[in-house]
Design an enzyme around this catalytic site. Structure first.
Site, PDB file in Angstrom:
ATOM      1  N   GLY A 150       0.847  -1.192   0.000  1.00  0.00           N
ATOM      2  CA  GLY A 150       0.000   0.000   0.000  1.00  0.00           C
ATOM      3  C   GLY A 150       0.877   1.233   0.000  1.00  0.00           C
ATOM      4  O   GLY A 150       1.971   1.236  -0.571  1.00  0.00           O
ATOM      5  N   ARG A 151       0.406   2.287   0.676  1.00  0.00           N
ATOM      6  CA  ARG A 151       1.155   3.556   0.679  1.00  0.00           C
ATOM      7  C   ARG A 151       2.549   3.361   1.252  1.00  0.00           C
ATOM      8  O   ARG A 151       3.555   3.769   0.650  1.00  0.00           O
ATOM      9  CB  ARG A 151       0.375   4.603   1.505  1.00  0.00           C
ATOM     10  N   ILE A 152       2.632   2.738   2.442  1.00  0.00           N
ATOM     11  CA  ILE A 152       3.948   2.582   3.080  1.00  0.00           C
ATOM     12  C   ILE A 152       4.753   1.485   2.385  1.00  0.00           C
ATOM     13  O   ILE A 152       5.960   1.623   2.171  1.00  0.00           O
ATOM     14  CB  ILE A 152       3.790   2.289   4.585  1.00  0.00           C
ATOM     15  N   ARG A 229       1.312  -4.167  12.688  1.00  0.00           N
ATOM     16  CA  ARG A 229       0.708  -4.256  14.014  1.00  0.00           C
ATOM     17  C   ARG A 229       1.143  -5.578  14.628  1.00  0.00           C
ATOM     18  O   ARG A 229       1.276  -6.579  13.914  1.00  0.00           O
ATOM     19  CB  ARG A 229      -0.829  -4.225  13.940  1.00  0.00           C
ATOM     20  N   ASP A 253       8.884  -3.563  15.264  1.00  0.00           N
ATOM     21  CA  ASP A 253       8.544  -2.235  15.793  1.00  0.00           C
ATOM     22  C   ASP A 253       7.244  -2.318  16.593  1.00  0.00           C
ATOM     23  O   ASP A 253       6.903  -1.381  17.306  1.00  0.00           O
ATOM     24  CB  ASP A 253       8.384  -1.250  14.623  1.00  0.00           C
ATOM     25  N   GLU A 258       1.397  -4.278  23.405  1.00  0.00           N
ATOM     26  CA  GLU A 258       2.217  -3.086  23.710  1.00  0.00           C
ATOM     27  C   GLU A 258       1.675  -2.358  24.934  1.00  0.00           C
ATOM     28  O   GLU A 258       0.454  -2.302  25.111  1.00  0.00           O
ATOM     29  CB  GLU A 258       2.195  -2.135  22.503  1.00  0.00           C
ATOM     30  N   HIS A 276       7.714   0.786  18.895  1.00  0.00           N
ATOM     31  CA  HIS A 276       6.698   1.397  18.011  1.00  0.00           C
ATOM     32  C   HIS A 276       7.091   2.848  17.659  1.00  0.00           C
ATOM     33  O   HIS A 276       6.377   3.793  17.993  1.00  0.00           O
ATOM     34  CB  HIS A 276       5.319   1.350  18.680  1.00  0.00           C
TER      35      HIS A 276
HETATM   36  P1  NAP Z   1      -2.607   1.010   2.988  1.00  0.00           P
HETATM   37  O1  NAP Z   1      -2.140   2.016   1.989  1.00  0.00           O
HETATM   38  O2  NAP Z   1      -4.066   0.811   3.179  1.00  0.00           O
HETATM   39  O3  NAP Z   1      -1.948  -0.378   2.580  1.00  0.00           O
HETATM   40  C1  NAP Z   1      -2.303  -1.583   3.178  1.00  0.00           C
HETATM   41  C2  NAP Z   1      -1.982  -2.714   2.214  1.00  0.00           C
HETATM   42  O4  NAP Z   1      -2.239  -3.962   2.871  1.00  0.00           O
HETATM   43  C3  NAP Z   1      -2.818  -2.697   0.941  1.00  0.00           C
HETATM   44  O5  NAP Z   1      -1.983  -2.843  -0.148  1.00  0.00           O
HETATM   45  C4  NAP Z   1      -3.764  -3.898   1.087  1.00  0.00           C
HETATM   46  O6  NAP Z   1      -4.037  -4.462  -0.189  1.00  0.00           O
HETATM   47  C5  NAP Z   1      -2.949  -4.834   1.965  1.00  0.00           C
HETATM   48  N1  NAP Z   1      -3.788  -5.714   2.769  1.00  0.00           N
HETATM   49  C6  NAP Z   1      -4.838  -5.370   3.532  1.00  0.00           C
HETATM   50  N2  NAP Z   1      -5.380  -6.446   4.119  1.00  0.00           N
HETATM   51  C7  NAP Z   1      -4.641  -7.515   3.702  1.00  0.00           C
HETATM   52  C8  NAP Z   1      -4.711  -8.909   3.943  1.00  0.00           C
HETATM   53  N3  NAP Z   1      -5.655  -9.439   4.719  1.00  0.00           N
HETATM   54  N4  NAP Z   1      -3.787  -9.709   3.354  1.00  0.00           N
HETATM   55  C9  NAP Z   1      -2.842  -9.182   2.549  1.00  0.00           C
HETATM   56  N5  NAP Z   1      -2.731  -7.860   2.268  1.00  0.00           N
HETATM   57  C10 NAP Z   1      -3.621  -7.043   2.835  1.00  0.00           C
HETATM   58  O7  NAP Z   1      -2.022   1.312   4.421  1.00  0.00           O
HETATM   59  P2  NAP Z   1      -0.658   2.058   4.815  1.00  0.00           P
HETATM   60  O8  NAP Z   1      -0.903   3.499   4.920  1.00  0.00           O
HETATM   61  O9  NAP Z   1       0.435   1.563   3.941  1.00  0.00           O
HETATM   62  O10 NAP Z   1      -0.504   1.510   6.332  1.00  0.00           O
HETATM   63  C11 NAP Z   1      -0.474   0.128   6.587  1.00  0.00           C
HETATM   64  C12 NAP Z   1      -0.498  -0.151   8.076  1.00  0.00           C
HETATM   65  O11 NAP Z   1       0.784   0.113   8.624  1.00  0.00           O
HETATM   66  C13 NAP Z   1      -1.425   0.696   8.927  1.00  0.00           C
HETATM   67  O12 NAP Z   1      -2.764   0.247   8.862  1.00  0.00           O
HETATM   68  C14 NAP Z   1      -0.824   0.569  10.303  1.00  0.00           C
HETATM   69  O13 NAP Z   1      -1.391  -0.515  11.008  1.00  0.00           O
HETATM   70  C15 NAP Z   1       0.647   0.269  10.025  1.00  0.00           C
HETATM   71  N6  NAP Z   1       1.504   1.401  10.456  1.00  0.00           N
HETATM   72  C16 NAP Z   1       2.455   1.195  11.380  1.00  0.00           C
HETATM   73  C17 NAP Z   1       3.253   2.260  11.781  1.00  0.00           C
HETATM   74  C18 NAP Z   1       4.329   2.090  12.811  1.00  0.00           C
HETATM   75  O14 NAP Z   1       4.623   3.044  13.499  1.00  0.00           O
HETATM   76  N7  NAP Z   1       4.934   0.923  12.914  1.00  0.00           N
HETATM   77  C19 NAP Z   1       3.069   3.524  11.232  1.00  0.00           C
HETATM   78  C20 NAP Z   1       2.102   3.690  10.281  1.00  0.00           C
HETATM   79  C21 NAP Z   1       1.315   2.616   9.888  1.00  0.00           C
HETATM   80  P3  NAP Z   1      -5.409  -5.305  -0.438  1.00  0.00           P
HETATM   81  O15 NAP Z   1      -6.515  -4.453   0.090  1.00  0.00           O
HETATM   82  O16 NAP Z   1      -5.434  -5.516  -1.908  1.00  0.00           O
HETATM   83  O17 NAP Z   1      -5.243  -6.589   0.297  1.00  0.00           O
HETATM   84  C1  8YV Z   2       1.776   5.825  15.541  1.00  0.00           C
HETATM   85  C2  8YV Z   2       0.988   4.130  13.783  1.00  0.00           C
HETATM   86  O1  8YV Z   2       2.810   5.410  16.353  1.00  0.00           O
HETATM   87  O2  8YV Z   2       0.013   5.588  12.221  1.00  0.00           O
HETATM   88  C3  8YV Z   2      -0.024   4.481  12.758  1.00  0.00           C
HETATM   89  O3  8YV Z   2      -0.858   3.622  12.460  1.00  0.00           O
HETATM   90  O4  8YV Z   2       1.061   3.036  14.225  1.00  0.00           O
HETATM   91  C4  8YV Z   2       1.970   5.129  14.233  1.00  0.00           C
HETATM   92  O5  8YV Z   2       2.177   6.137  13.310  1.00  0.00           O
HETATM   93  C5  8YV Z   2       0.512   5.724  16.289  1.00  0.00           C
HETATM   94  O6  8YV Z   2      -0.616   5.813  15.531  1.00  0.00           O
HETATM   95  C6  8YV Z   2       0.463   6.827  17.332  1.00  0.00           C
HETATM   96  O7  8YV Z   2       0.257   6.327  18.555  1.00  0.00           O
END
Ligand code: NAP
Ligand code: 8YV
Length: 310
Positions: A150-152, A229, A253, A258, A276
């Protein structure tokens, strides 16, 4: 008349200040009895600003809320169906954090494969004079399987390409605007990959997507990187795989419970563990805070948030 906004959880002080200036703003954490406060005043609020949580009970306790603005892109702890049923718009903070999460991901990949943290601990323990640190694994040119393009995921891919890595991905559906190879089977992606990078949303649909079978497919020379997550990985299965060296290492991360991290993980030198911090830079957190504010402002002035969570 300024709209009334309830704050759930703690937010950055600069954001709280902005909210207090623009709205009639109250923090639930300041109330001695949150339940009694909501029973008496919940109906007065038009919006909620939250650190990532909003369940159906909170929405029911604030029946006139029409917008929830959440800090973060992940909305796995927000009951989106309950919000939709009440006609509540939910705003989140996508895109502004892509660079920082992707930067950290590459850092974790290099750390776990080259042993940056582990070798530094070796040096600080005074072990260097006894002999050189054991040879580790090369990063450039390796195979990276992205779970969640996806975006990330795309920002991670861009960085990995600069390391001459070969890339494939697994989503539920192929992505239209990429030439990257799609792998329908997550297990087959894991079997192919040197690094399996997980960046899907959390929640019930992805719970324990990375299980013992996927870890065994990744194999003794493969590394798992989880920046999504904690719930996406079966943590006890991961601990077993690491202890038994059925995978080479993991860099995490995020964790299932958590801020608690299993003691077994803490004890392992083939696990890189960070609290995280994917989006945790001054620049990115400021941009996220601004989006939380802008989503509320936009909703109250135009009827729509800027970034609507789905
Ligand atoms: P996004 O643009 O919606 O991308 C999510 C991707 O996951 C999509 O390509 C989607 O494609 C795929 N996906 C969804 N459900 C799936 C499944 N069951 N099996 C396989 N692929 C699947 O989201 P994003 O902005 O990149 O963010 C993704 C996630 O990263 C967030 O929701 C958040 O939980 C996590 N995150 C973590 C941090 C951190 O601090 N560690 C920070 C920001 C975000 P399909 O719909 O085609 O399956
Ligand atoms: C943050 C995240 O740490 O955007 C998310 O989904 O996991 C992280 O950017 C969190 O949302 C803030 O507590």
């Amino acid at each position: 008349m300024k709209p009334k906004v309830l704050q759930y959880g703690r937010l950055m002080p600069s954001l709280e200040k902005q909210l207090a200036e623009a709205f009639q703003h109250q923090r639930l954490v300041d109330q001695a009895d949150a339940k009694a406060f909501l029973a008496a005043q919940g109906a007065d609020f038009a919006g909620i600003a939250t650190a990532g949580f909003a369940d159906a009970a909170l929405m029911a306790a604030c029946p006139n809320v029409k917008v929830i603005s959440s800090f973060g892109v992940g909305v796995d702890k927000i009951d989106l169906p309950a919000a939709a049923a009440r006609g509540i718009q939910v705003g989140n903070t996508p895109d502004v954090l892509n660079d920082c999460v992707a930067d950290l991901t590459l850092g974790l990949m290099i750390d776990v494969a080259r042993g940056i943290g582990a070798s530094e601990r070796y040096l600080r323990r005074g072990e260097w004079p006894k002999g050189p640190y054991p040879l580790q694994r090369k990063v450039s040119g390796k195979r990276v399987g992205i779970v969640g393009l996806g975006r990330i995921g795309k920002a991670i891919a861009k960085r990995a390409e600069a390391f001459d890595m070969t890339l494939k991905y697994h989503n539920r559906r192929p992505v239209a605007d990429t030439t990257m190879g799609y792998e329908k089977s997550l297990t087959e992606l894991a079997r192919w990959a040197d690094f399996l990078v997980v960046i899907v949303p959390g929640g019930a649909a992805t719970k324990h997507l990375i299980n013992a079978e996927v870890l065994d497919a990744l194999g003794p020379e493969g590394y798992l990187i989880n920046v999504a997550r904690g719930t996406v990985v079966d943590e006890p299965a991961l601990v077993h795989a690491l202890v038994e060296r059925r995978i080479a290492g993991a860099a995490l991360d995020v964790f299932e419970n958590e801020p608690q991290v299993p003691a077994e993980l803490m004890a392992l030198d083939n696990a890189v563990l960070v609290p995280h911090i994917g989006s945790a830079t001054i620049e990115t957190r400021a941009a996220m805070a601004q989006r939380v504010f802008d989503n509320l402002q936009s909703f109250f002035s135009t009827g729509s948030v800027i970034s609507q969570a789905s």
